[in-house]
Design an enzyme around this catalytic site. Structure first.
Site, short mmCIF file in Angstrom:
data_model
loop_
_atom_site.label_atom_id
_atom_site.label_comp_id
_atom_site.label_asym_id
_atom_site.label_seq_id
_atom_site.Cartn_x
_atom_site.Cartn_y
_atom_site.Cartn_z
N GLN A 1 0.82 -1.22 0.00
CA GLN A 1 0.00 0.00 0.00
C GLN A 1 0.85 1.27 0.00
OE1 GLN A 1 -2.64 -1.43 3.41
NE2 GLN A 1 -4.10 -0.30 2.15
N CYS B 1 -10.63 0.11 3.68
CA CYS B 1 -9.24 -0.04 3.27
C CYS B 1 -8.68 1.32 2.86
CB CYS B 1 -9.16 -1.01 2.10
SG CYS B 1 -7.49 -1.29 1.50
N LEU B 2 -7.48 1.63 3.33
CA LEU B 2 -6.88 2.93 3.00
C LEU B 2 -6.60 3.05 1.50
CD1 LEU B 2 -4.40 3.40 6.01
CD2 LEU B 2 -6.63 4.48 5.66
N HIS C 1 -6.91 -9.17 6.73
CA HIS C 1 -7.05 -8.14 5.70
C HIS C 1 -5.67 -7.72 5.17
CE1 HIS C 1 -9.04 -4.26 4.15
NE2 HIS C 1 -7.73 -4.02 4.03
N GLU C 2 -4.73 -7.50 6.12
CA GLU C 2 -3.39 -7.03 5.72
C GLU C 2 -2.61 -8.15 5.02
OE1 GLU C 2 -3.13 -3.99 5.67
OE2 GLU C 2 -4.75 -3.55 7.07
N HIS D 1 -3.35 -8.36 1.43
CA HIS D 1 -2.63 -7.39 0.59
C HIS D 1 -1.30 -7.96 0.10
CE1 HIS D 1 -5.05 -3.78 0.60
NE2 HIS D 1 -5.14 -3.74 1.91
ZN ZN Z 1 -6.51 -2.70 2.97
#
Ligand code: ZN
Length: 168
Positions: free
Chosen positions: A51, A91-92, A133-134, A137
């Protein structure tokens, strides 16, 4: 401290499988500080290296209310999971989009901490959701990929609309 730019969907890097981290070093230590700073500033409760355009297996999180309990994991691997929980995730990298996602509620994760030690973390509820979640990614997966076809399409349309509004 430098704030890092957060990569937004559909940036290609968010779809890549990230590389394992062989060992801790000073530049990683600095990256961890910058990722935590960027996450708290956003504000968010989790951030994965892709990210911030770094294709390595590193995630940082903090689900505490005061934001004083950071969890850093490199090469995280879920070795046990049980139960089920549905949580409204965001999510960012997809600001403004929220969706109910169903995942295991209890997990055991193995990884390396920022001191370079191998650790195991037992997590449940929000922390379990956040870690999963992470980790997604790191495997090129977005939270909306857990949605069924029509819900996923709707979330993507909504996000595109939000981004268009932002640009105009
Ligand atoms: Zn995320």
């Amino acid at each position: 401290m430098e704030k890092l730019d957060i990569v937004l969907y559909p940036e290609a890097g968010l779809r890549e499988v990230c590389m394992p981290i062989p060992e801790m070093n000073d530049s990683l230590d600095q990256l961890i500080d910058e990722m935590l700073y960027t996450m708290y500033d956003a504000p968010g409760i989790g951030l994965a290296a892709p990210q911030v355009a770094v294709q390595q297996r590193l995630i940082v999180m903090d689900i505490s209310e005061k934001g004083d309990d950071p969890l850093v994991l490199m090469n995280p691997e879920i070795i046990q999971s049980a139960g089920s929980i549905t949580w409204e995730e965001g999510c960012l990298s997809m600001p403004g989009i929220y969706a109910n996602i169903k995942r295991p509620s209890d997990i055991l994760v193995r990884g390396m901490d920022r001191e370079g030690n191998n650790i195991e973390v037992e997590a449940s509820e929000l922390l379990a959701v956040c870690i999963q979640h992470e980790i997604d990614h790191l495997n090129g997966k977005m939270f909306i990929d857990h949605l069924s076809g029509i819900k996923r399409t709707r979330a993507l349309q909504q996000f595109r609309k939000l981004m268009d509004q932002k640009e105009s």
